[in-house]
Design a protein around this motif. Structure first.
Motif, PDB file in Angstrom:
ATOM      1  N   GLY A 174       0.827  -1.192   0.000  1.00  0.00           N
ATOM      2  CA  GLY A 174       0.000   0.000   0.000  1.00  0.00           C
ATOM      3  C   GLY A 174       0.863   1.244   0.000  1.00  0.00           C
ATOM      4  N   ILE A 227       0.865   5.584   1.295  1.00  0.00           N
ATOM      5  CA  ILE A 227       0.290   6.687   2.056  1.00  0.00           C
ATOM      6  C   ILE A 227       1.049   7.935   1.613  1.00  0.00           C
ATOM      7  CG2 ILE A 227      -0.136   7.651   4.344  1.00  0.00           C
ATOM      8  CD1 ILE A 227       0.157   4.758   5.447  1.00  0.00           C
ATOM      9  N   ILE A 269      -4.843   6.403   2.628  1.00  0.00           N
ATOM     10  CA  ILE A 269      -4.181   5.118   2.426  1.00  0.00           C
ATOM     11  C   ILE A 269      -4.760   4.429   1.198  1.00  0.00           C
ATOM     12  CG2 ILE A 269      -5.767   3.796   3.879  1.00  0.00           C
ATOM     13  CD1 ILE A 269      -3.267   2.283   4.921  1.00  0.00           C
ATOM     14  N   ASN A 270      -3.895   3.763   0.438  1.00  0.00           N
ATOM     15  CA  ASN A 270      -4.334   3.088  -0.781  1.00  0.00           C
ATOM     16  C   ASN A 270      -3.631   1.732  -0.873  1.00  0.00           C
ATOM     17  OD1 ASN A 270      -4.970   2.157  -3.307  1.00  0.00           O
ATOM     18  ND2 ASN A 270      -4.325   4.005  -4.381  1.00  0.00           N
ATOM     19  N   THR A 271      -4.411   0.660  -0.735  1.00  0.00           N
ATOM     20  CA  THR A 271      -3.871  -0.689  -0.884  1.00  0.00           C
ATOM     21  C   THR A 271      -4.298  -1.333  -2.197  1.00  0.00           C
ATOM     22  OG1 THR A 271      -5.755  -1.735   0.207  1.00  0.00           O
ATOM     23  CG2 THR A 271      -3.897  -1.045   1.618  1.00  0.00           C
ATOM     24  N   ARG A 313     -10.742  -2.908   1.661  1.00  0.00           N
ATOM     25  CA  ARG A 313      -9.659  -3.016   2.644  1.00  0.00           C
ATOM     26  C   ARG A 313      -9.282  -1.640   3.176  1.00  0.00           C
ATOM     27  NH1 ARG A 313      -5.343  -4.979  -0.259  1.00  0.00           N
ATOM     28  NH2 ARG A 313      -6.033  -7.108   0.031  1.00  0.00           N
ATOM     29  N   ASP A 314      -9.234  -0.644   2.289  1.00  0.00           N
ATOM     30  CA  ASP A 314      -8.898   0.719   2.718  1.00  0.00           C
ATOM     31  C   ASP A 314      -9.926   1.249   3.711  1.00  0.00           C
ATOM     32  OD1 ASP A 314      -6.778   0.457   0.972  1.00  0.00           O
ATOM     33  OD2 ASP A 314      -7.638   1.774  -0.557  1.00  0.00           O
ATOM     34  N   ARG A 315     -11.212   0.987   3.461  1.00  0.00           N
ATOM     35  CA  ARG A 315     -12.270   1.398   4.397  1.00  0.00           C
ATOM     36  C   ARG A 315     -12.124   0.664   5.733  1.00  0.00           C
ATOM     37  NH1 ARG A 315     -15.208   1.120  -0.328  1.00  0.00           N
ATOM     38  NH2 ARG A 315     -16.095  -0.917   0.228  1.00  0.00           N
TER      39      ARG A 315
END
Length: 170
Positions: A34, A36, A63-65, A70-72
């Motif tokens: 991920g 950030i 955040i970005n995966t 998943r991010d939520r």
């Protein structure tokens, strides 16, 4: 002292662009990557190229995966609680040189919890008059208060930072 670090002009260098990339184990064996975004950062360099302080902040709310669900989930109180604590900070005031790398010992703070971290970095001047920083660290998520069973999320977060800095007018 590394020769590239000695070429860095003393003063305060402020962030132009930067990303914190991370990797953590998920379900015991899958490595989840991920990113950030780093929103602010400054590096203070003493004459001779010695780093005397590093301060940085990253936007946990961004955040970005690569997986929106998943991010939520990561934003929820059980994990990052980014609704109440959207910023992750890093501060270091102890630096030295080991085997050609810069070692910064500092603290990462997230969710009002602080973890000691040792970061290994390289700084090099760019042709445009900026400096580029590349750094790695390992962060213990338990020290940051991120609770989850180990089979679900690994304990250690592997971090890599890539950033570009311009000299501030000091």
């Amino acid at each position: 002292m590394t020769s590239t670090t000695a070429l860095v002009e003393s003063g305060t260098w402020t962030l132009c662009a930067g990303t914190l990339a991370f990797r953590i184990r998920n379900w015991g064996f899958v490595q989840v990557p991920g990113t950030i975004p780093i929103v602010t950062a400054a590096v203070r360099v003493a004459p001779g190229g010695r780093i005397v302080a590093v301060d940085a902040a990253a936007d946990l709310a961004a955040i970005n995966t690569g997986n929106a669900k998943r991010d939520r989930d990561l934003a929820k109180p059980r994990f990052l609680d980014s609704g109440r604590h959207p910023i992750l900070t890093f501060r270091a005031a102890q630096t030295d040189f080991i085997d050609g790398d810069i070692r910064c010992v500092g603290q990462v703070t997230a969710r009002e919890n602080t973890a000691k971290v040792e970061m290994h970095a390289n700084i090099s001047p760019s042709p445009a008059g900026e400096i580029r920083l590349s750094a790695t660290a390992r962060v213990d998520r338990l020290q940051l208060g991120i609770q989850a069973p180990r089979f679900l999320i690994g304990r250690w977060v592997e971090v890599r930072i890539m950033a570009t800095f311009a000299r501030a007018g000091d």
